[in-house]
Enzyme design. Structure first.
Site, PDB file in Angstrom:
ATOM      1  NE  ARG A  44     -42.559 -35.641  16.422  1.00 34.18           N
ATOM      2  CZ  ARG A  44     -43.464 -35.705  17.413  1.00 34.18           C
ATOM      3  NH1 ARG A  44     -43.991 -36.848  17.789  1.00 34.18           N
ATOM      4  NH2 ARG A  44     -43.830 -34.606  18.045  1.00 34.18           N
ATOM      5  N   GLY A  45     -40.112 -35.557  19.407  1.00 35.15           N
ATOM      6  CA  GLY A  45     -40.800 -34.927  20.531  1.00 35.15           C
ATOM      7  C   GLY A  45     -39.775 -34.735  21.639  1.00 35.15           C
ATOM      8  CB  ALA A  46     -38.783 -31.738  23.569  1.00 32.08           C
ATOM      9  CD  GLN A 194     -43.856 -33.173  12.872  1.00 35.36           C
ATOM     10  OE1 GLN A 194     -44.454 -32.521  12.024  1.00 35.36           O
ATOM     11  NE2 GLN A 194     -42.556 -33.079  13.041  1.00 35.36           N
ATOM     12  CG  ASP A 235     -38.924 -29.003  20.534  1.00 33.69           C
ATOM     13  OD1 ASP A 235     -40.102 -28.783  20.192  1.00 33.69           O
ATOM     14  OD2 ASP A 235     -38.367 -30.106  20.382  1.00 33.69           O
ATOM     15  CE  LYS A 246     -41.869 -29.719  14.302  1.00 39.60           C
ATOM     16  NZ  LYS A 246     -40.504 -29.892  13.731  1.00 39.60           N
TER      17      LYS A 246
HETATM   18  O1  MRU Z   1     -39.625 -32.089  15.107  1.00 42.82           O
HETATM   19  P1  MRU Z   1     -40.430 -32.713  16.204  1.00 42.82           P
HETATM   20  O2  MRU Z   1     -41.590 -33.509  15.712  1.00 42.82           O
HETATM   21  O3  MRU Z   1     -39.566 -33.485  17.182  1.00 42.82           O
HETATM   22  O4  MRU Z   1     -41.031 -31.477  17.007  1.00 42.82           O
HETATM   23  C1  MRU Z   1     -41.795 -31.724  18.154  1.00 42.82           C
HETATM   24  C2  MRU Z   1     -42.410 -30.502  18.712  1.00 42.82           C
HETATM   25  O5  MRU Z   1     -42.202 -29.400  18.268  1.00 42.82           O
HETATM   26  C3  MRU Z   1     -43.247 -30.702  19.944  1.00 42.82           C
HETATM   27  O6  MRU Z   1     -44.256 -29.750  20.004  1.00 42.82           O
HETATM   28  C4  MRU Z   1     -42.334 -30.549  21.188  1.00 42.82           C
HETATM   29  O7  MRU Z   1     -41.221 -31.362  21.089  1.00 42.82           O
HETATM   30  C5  MRU Z   1     -43.060 -30.865  22.431  1.00 42.82           C
HETATM   31  S1  MRU Z   1     -43.408 -32.600  22.544  1.00 42.82           S
HETATM   32  C6  MRU Z   1     -44.167 -32.893  24.020  1.00 42.82           C
END
Ligand code: MRU
Length: 350
Positions: A44-46, A194, A235, A246
């Protein structure tokens, strides 16, 4: 720690749903298994989703046997569409898939074996570039961090979420490595935690002072704990600077503005979507209500009661003090600064 890696025909990633108690790595050569892992937030994480998407395309095409490059492209399209259906909000995932499609299209005149090698090189490049972007974001953003600094962040934006040291979190760790005295309040980040499970785990490993708060304590903390700045990831960022991140990020931005605290977004340019004029057009993922009503195995909502669980929200650009990218710090008006930085990176008019 590498949260995701390409190792001899397989993708290896840490299962983030098992953290912070168990450090379990998963290896797969099956694109469908990787797609399920993305859907389940094991990866996970963009930015990490972009890297996973690129490797997913390799998994889906590496065992393709035919001398017809057009058929290889069709196999690529099939894996790309499987991955595209996993999570709709992070632009990086779609950006990486488009890079893989485009490099394949440009090389259709080559042999199938050669195209496969070109695709793997491109996926590895996407990963390596992301690590470099994290380092550059950290360097630019650390200049915004006073010494000493108390920082509030939301969700997880570290090595787990990227191919390098993180986006927002890279700013924190870079400032710390520069010798600044840093302490962090990490929002726990309901419903999947998270912040509590992942950000606290990562910052503790770095030796950075971190305190987890419930999301609803953010206003209280900003009112009483002298927070110097808020920094979060993204994202998808629309052409006008509206930022999807998020769910709960928008709350934090409003509270920061009320308290006169700078609110920074940190993201690589692969997170920008200038085809989208404003945040109203960003697709927002809705998660399974069970993640709220019976999260982590305990029922907390009566049976039969409806739950609405958007995974992201959109912070209007007017709440954002600056956006830190690998190419520097963007200031309002974001419509102009975003356009300028993307023109500079693509070398042509956008
Ligand atoms: O649902 P997730 O855990 O994938 O959401 C992640 C986020 O919202 C992060 O803040 C975003 O992807 C930036 S990660 C560098």
């Amino acid at each position: 720690m590498k949260s995701i890696e390409w190792i001899g025909g397989k993708v290896r990633f840490i299962d983030q749903t098992k953290l912070p108690t168990d450090e379990i790595f998963v290896e797969t050569d099956d694109v469908a298994i990787l797609a399920d892992a993305i859907r389940a937030l094991k990866v996970r994480g963009a930015p990490a989703l972009g890297i996973a998407a690129a490797y997913g395309v390799i998994l889906g095409t590496q065992h393709f046997h035919s001398e017809n490059s057009q058929e290889l492209y069709e196999a690529l399209q099939q894996s790309a569409s499987l991955i595209a259906q996993t999570r709709p909000t992070a632009k990086n995932l779609f950006w990486a898939l488009e890079r893989m499609r485009s490099v394949c299209r440009l090389n259709l005149h080559e042999s199938v074996e050669r195209i496969k090698q070109i695709l793997l090189d491109e996926a590895l490049r996407i990963h390596a570039e992301d690590a470099q972007m994290c380092a550059a974001i950290g360097k630019h953003g650390a200049a915004l961090v006073p010494d000493p600094a108390t920082i509030l962040t939301h969700c997880n934006t570290g090595a787990l979420a990227t191919g390098g040291e993180g986006t927002a979190q890279s700013i924190i760790t870079t400032a710390f490595e520069q010798g600044k005295s840093i302490s962090v309040y990490a929002d726990e980040t309901r419903p999947l935690l998270q912040g509590a499970r992942l950000t606290a785990w990562e910052l503790q490993k770095h030796g950075i002072q971190v305190t987890v708060i419930t999301d609803n304590a953010a206003a209280m903390v900003m009112a009483t704990k002298k927070i110097d700045l808020v920094v979060v990831g993204a994202d998808r960022i629309a052409a006008n600077g509206d930022t999807a991140n998020k769910v709960g990020t928008y709350n934090v931005a409003i509270i920061a503005k009320e308290h006169g605290i700078p609110f920074y977004v940190a993201a690589p340019t692969s997170t920008f979507d200038i085809a989208i004029a404003s945040g109203a057009l960003i697709p927002i993922e809705e998660r399974d209500p069970k993640e709220v009503s019976e999260g982590f195995g305990k029922r907390t909502v009566p049976e039969g009661v409806q739950v609405y669980s958007p995974a992201f929200d959109v912070t209007p650009h007017s709440y954002i003090t600056a956006i830190v990218t690998e190419r520097g710090i963007l200031r309002p008006p974001f419509a102009d600064s975003i356009r300028a930085v993307l023109q500079e990176s693509s070398g042509h008019t956008v």
